[in-house]
Each structure stands twice: as structure tokens, then as C-alpha cells.
Design a protein around this motif. Structure first.
Motif, PDB file in Angstrom:
ATOM      1  N   UNK A 166      -5.970  -7.080   0.020  1.00 23.36           N
ATOM      2  CA  UNK A 166      -6.665  -8.135   0.748  1.00 23.36           C
ATOM      3  C   UNK A 166      -6.356  -8.135   2.006  1.00 23.36           C
ATOM      4  N   UNK A 167      -7.079  -7.001   2.771  1.00 23.54           N
ATOM      5  CA  UNK A 167      -6.796  -6.599   4.178  1.00 23.54           C
ATOM      6  C   UNK A 167      -7.755  -5.507   4.357  1.00 23.54           C
ATOM      7  N   UNK A 168      -6.991  -4.803   5.462  1.00 24.52           N
ATOM      8  CA  UNK A 168      -7.730  -3.542   5.824  1.00 24.52           C
ATOM      9  C   UNK A 168      -7.154  -2.352   4.916  1.00 24.52           C
ATOM     10  N   UNK A 169      -8.175  -1.503   4.393  1.00 26.11           N
ATOM     11  CA  UNK A 169      -7.736  -0.232   3.963  1.00 26.11           C
ATOM     12  C   UNK A 169      -8.116   0.897   4.880  1.00 26.11           C
ATOM     13  N   UNK A 170      -7.475   2.089   4.907  1.00 28.87           N
ATOM     14  CA  UNK A 170      -7.810   2.891   5.730  1.00 28.87           C
ATOM     15  C   UNK A 170      -8.038   4.374   5.114  1.00 28.87           C
ATOM     16  N   UNK A 171      -7.268   5.436   6.172  1.00 26.01           N
ATOM     17  CA  UNK A 171      -7.568   6.784   5.574  1.00 26.01           C
ATOM     18  C   UNK A 171      -6.852   7.037   4.237  1.00 26.01           C
ATOM     19  N   UNK A 172      -5.505   6.799   4.212  1.00 27.80           N
ATOM     20  CA  UNK A 172      -4.716   7.040   2.941  1.00 27.80           C
ATOM     21  C   UNK A 172      -5.457   6.455   1.649  1.00 27.80           C
ATOM     22  N   UNK A 173      -5.519   7.233   0.661  1.00 28.56           N
ATOM     23  CA  UNK A 173      -6.401   7.031  -0.321  1.00 28.56           C
ATOM     24  C   UNK A 173      -6.371   8.242  -1.487  1.00 28.56           C
ATOM     25  N   UNK A 174      -5.928   7.883  -2.693  1.00 27.70           N
ATOM     26  CA  UNK A 174      -5.923   8.793  -3.585  1.00 27.70           C
ATOM     27  C   UNK A 174      -7.215   9.019  -4.089  1.00 27.70           C
ATOM     28  N   UNK A 290       0.287  -3.628  11.239  1.00 25.71           N
ATOM     29  CA  UNK A 290      -0.834  -2.639  11.373  1.00 25.71           C
ATOM     30  C   UNK A 290      -0.780  -1.776  10.292  1.00 25.71           C
ATOM     31  N   UNK A 291      -0.179  -1.862   8.966  1.00 29.80           N
ATOM     32  CA  UNK A 291      -0.254  -0.899   8.092  1.00 29.80           C
ATOM     33  C   UNK A 291      -1.410  -1.330   7.074  1.00 29.80           C
ATOM     34  N   UNK A 292      -2.075  -0.545   6.753  1.00 30.56           N
ATOM     35  CA  UNK A 292      -3.545  -0.480   5.595  1.00 30.56           C
ATOM     36  C   UNK A 292      -3.019  -0.354   4.328  1.00 30.56           C
ATOM     37  N   UNK A 293      -3.776  -0.465   3.263  1.00 30.18           N
ATOM     38  CA  UNK A 293      -3.969   0.099   1.915  1.00 30.18           C
ATOM     39  C   UNK A 293      -3.552  -1.086   1.004  1.00 30.18           C
ATOM     40  N   UNK A 294      -3.235  -0.706  -0.057  1.00 23.28           N
ATOM     41  CA  UNK A 294      -3.215  -1.773  -1.483  1.00 23.28           C
ATOM     42  C   UNK A 294      -2.125  -2.765  -1.073  1.00 23.28           C
ATOM     43  N   UNK A 295      -1.192  -2.735  -0.099  1.00 17.56           N
ATOM     44  CA  UNK A 295      -0.346  -3.612   0.530  1.00 17.56           C
ATOM     45  C   UNK A 295      -0.682  -3.762   1.795  1.00 17.56           C
TER      46      UNK A 295
END
Length: 393
Positions: A166-174, A290-295
Motif C-alpha cells: 500500500x505505497x510505492x513499488x520500485x525496481x526490486x521485484x522477484x 523512502x523504501x519501496x516494495x511489499x513493506x
């Protein structure tokens, strides 16, 4: 501490012993996926299968056709990996065993959305699209995610929800057959590679006093030494400031934080409006905005005024970093759920769960989350069972 295990509907449906195994594990709550991204998952104890391939992001129940009528962006029902009301069928079996069922809703992570609607995706400073990462600043994306949150969270019989991504997702992604490990990126470089330059975000940077073309060029210049040297570029927000400059870095974060905050406020508000008064809303979160992803990166002081609590990544010593910033702003009824991976093959250490849980409690955790009861091996689950049966010190 109260413990909840994550499960998928396909872990339960067709396995008459699944619910009883969860009760025997020592949990009294399950966090059951109702909207989930594409995945390939083992089912090591299922009586008829061993592998489930969820081909695209989907809702695991029949979406309401009236709710989604006339909308360009709408969720897809699952295919044969979770047909019909798979969530509802699994939830009924779990409740019949005496388990408290909460929904598990993945929001801003959908390769299907990016494939069908490319303009919704995050675009990096090089012009590359991230189809798995919808841009949460775009009005149409936000409207879709808020509506999805309300529908997927408030399923019949659910007592609460946990909103992931519930926020930004970014480059890191499986991603399928990932080939991105040739250059190691620290989280500062990950941040720069996750900055979005779609039309909406370019306007947003302009509102913060930045020229978006100059910003994109600055990002590319800052990353050039990373590509040339083979990786890294540091960790933490000071490293981002070193790469981009303190002023531009702060301006990008201001824009992204505003977009993420208002999405979180709207999503939680929509869930509350659709749910009964005692319904509990938690967000998977990280205390670094500033962190992105699932969390999703959040400001702890702010998010704990919005949601009833958070689910925090604590595997591998992460509790030391993520729990104290939230504990400092917790109320008496705030939920701080320490999430531990209990699958050895995915980096978890279930053999140390008792000690890890005790340390998490010292740092302010009020509950435990166990990822993931359906994926874990029998020895891993035996270690979890022993840990949960151990009396609290």
C-alpha cells in the motif's frame, strides 16, 4: 503474543486436514490471501498437488460486477488455481476449525495491470517501464487501488485485514527468470532506480520546484559510477543525498511521501467505511519513508494515526531496526506485528523463532506473523510448533 499464519486459499481447499494442522501449529488466527500477485508456490502437504502457478495478479473471490462496471481498471478473477470464491471456501473451513480469519490484500503490485494498461506503470529515469509497479500517484491507479482495498479486505466473516504494497513499488521485484544481479544495488541506488517519471510524477516534481528533465539526467549521472564499479552506492537516506544532492533528494521524497500518504489514508478510510466498527486494519510497512516494495515506506508517527497497526519485516535481525520507530508512537491498542519468515529455504530460521519472538516483544511487538504456513516444510512447521508452545519468559 498472539500469532497469525499467512496462508493461500489453495493451501486449504481440497485438503480436509489443513485447518486442523494450523490449529495444531498453535495459532488462533490466519491471514488468508484475498487479492494476490502472480506467483509459483509449493503445496508440500496437499493430498492431490504439489505446485500451484498463479499466472497473474487476481482477486481470489468473484469481484462485484456492479462495483466495477464502466471502470477501465478492474481486478481479474483468478484462473483455475483459485476458481470461484476460493477465498470464501477456504475461510469457511478455517472458521469452522475455530480460527479467526483476516484478509491479506496485495495492492500496488500487479504485472497484469501493467501489461494491460502500460501507462499506469512506474517509469524510471531511463524511460524503462516497471509493469509490476503501478504508479500510486496517478489518479486512475489510486481510485482503482482504493476500491480494490475496500472490496478485497471486507470479505464475509473477516475480522480484519492486512494491506500489503500500500505505497510505492520500485525496481526490486522477484520477476520471472530474474537476471538483474550482475550489478549489486544498495538501497540508495534502489531508490534512484525506483523514482517514477510518468507524466503525473513529472508534474509532481515540478510542484516541488524541480525540473523533471534535469532531475532524470541527475539520476542517470548519479548512477553511472554504480554501473561502472559493479554496484553498491551506499545505504540509508544520507547515501541518497550524497548521490542526488540534499535538496533534490528531499523534493523527490516530499512528492512521493505525499502520494503514498494520501493513498494509505484513502485506502484505510474506504475499508473502514465498508467494514463493521471492530474491523482491524493493518499495513505492511517499513519505518524508512523512502523504501519501496511489499513493506511500503511510511512515517511511523503518521501511519499509526491512520491504521490500527503495522506488520513489520523482522527476519534476520530486522526487528532491531523496524520495531523501535513504531513503538515510540504506539498507543495502548496499537498492533505491532513482528513478521518472521519460517521457511528455511526462503531465508527463515524457524529454529530461533522463540528467541526472535522474545526479542521482538522486548522491542515493542504485540503480535507475531508467520510467513508462510502453506509453503513451509514439515520440519520447519515442527520448529514453529515447538516455539509457540514454549511458555513466555
Amino acid at each position: 503474543m498472539r500469532a497469525s499464519a499467512f496462508v493461500y486459499p489453495w493451501d486449504v481447499i481440497g485438503d480436509p486436514r489443513a485447518a486442523a494442522r494450523l490449529v495444531d501449529l498453535g495459532v488462533r488466527q490466519v491471514t488468508l490471501a484475498s487479492a494476490y500477485h502472480s506467483t509459483r508456490a509449493l503445496t508440500p502437504r496437499h493430498p492431490t498437488r504439489r505446485l500451484v502457478t498463479a499466472e497473474y495478479a487476481a482477486v481470489l473471490y468473484p469481484p462485484d460486477p456492479v462495483r466495477w462496471a464502466g471502470r477501465d481498471l478492474a481486478p481479474r478473477p483468478a484462473g483455475d488455481w483459485a476458481p470461484g470464491d476460493a477465498y470464501g471456501e477456504a475461510a469457511e473451513a478455517l472458521r469452522a476449525a475455530g480460527l479467526d480469519v483476516h484478509t491479506w490484500v496485495v495492492l500496488a503490485h500487479s504485472s497484469r495491470l501493467g501489461a494491460e494498461h502500460p501507462a499506469t506503470s512506474v517509469v524510471n529515469a531511463y524511460g524503462d517501464r516497471y509493469p509490476w509497479a503501478p504508479c500510486v500517484a496517478q489518479p486512475a491507479v489510486r481510485a482503482y487501488l482504493v476500491e480494490l482495498a475496500a472490496e478485497a479486505a471486507v470479505r464475509p466473516g473477516a475480522h480484519g485485514t492486512e494491506l500489503e504494497s500500500c505505497g510505492w513499488y520500485g525496481m526490486a521485484h522477484l520477476h520471472a527468470h530474474d537476471k538483474i544481479a550482475g550489478v549489486t544495488l544498495g538501497d540508495a541506488a534502489q531508490y534512484l532506480m525506483s523514482l517514477c517519471f510518468c507524466a503525473t510524477c513529472r508534474t509532481g516534481y515540478g510542484d516541488e520546484g524541480l525540473d523533471p528533465d534535469e532531475l532524470a539526467a541527475a539520476v542517470r549521472r548519479a548512477l553511472e559510477p554504480v554501473w561502472a564499479s559493479g554496484g553498491a552506492a551506499g545505504s540509508g537516506w544520507p547515501a541518497v543525498e550524497d548521490l542526488l544532492g540534499a535538496g533534490p533528494a528531499a523534493a523527490t521524497l516530499a512528492w512521493r511521501t505525499r502520494a503514498a500518504r494520501t493513498l494509505q489514508e484513502d485506502a484505510v478510510g474506504a475499508v473502514r467505511a465498508a467494514a463493521h466498527p471492530a474491523f482491524r486494519v493493518l499495513l505492511h510497512a517499513d519505518p524508512a519513508p523512502y523504501r519501496t516494495g511489499a513493506n511500503a515506506g511510511v512515517d511511523p508517527a503518521h501511519i499509526l494515526t491512520v491504521a490500527d497497526g503495522v506488520v513489520l519485516p523482522c527476519t534476520g535481525g530486522g526487528a532491531e531496526a523496524v520495531l523501535p520507530p513504531f513503538a515510540a508512537h504506539a498507543r495502548v491498542d496499537t498492533v505491532l506485528a513482528a513478521n518472521f519468515t519460517v521457511v528455511s529455504g526462503m531465508g527463515g530460521t524457524p529454529s530461533t523463532l522463540a528467541a526472535d519472538a522474545a526479542r521482538a516483544r522486548e522491542l515493542g511487538a504485540t503480535e507475531l506473523r508467520l510467513y508462510h504456513a502453506g509453503l513451509a516444510s514439515d520440519p520447519d512447521l515442527a520448529a514453529v510448533r515447538a516455539a509457540l508452545a514454549r511458555p513466555a519468559a
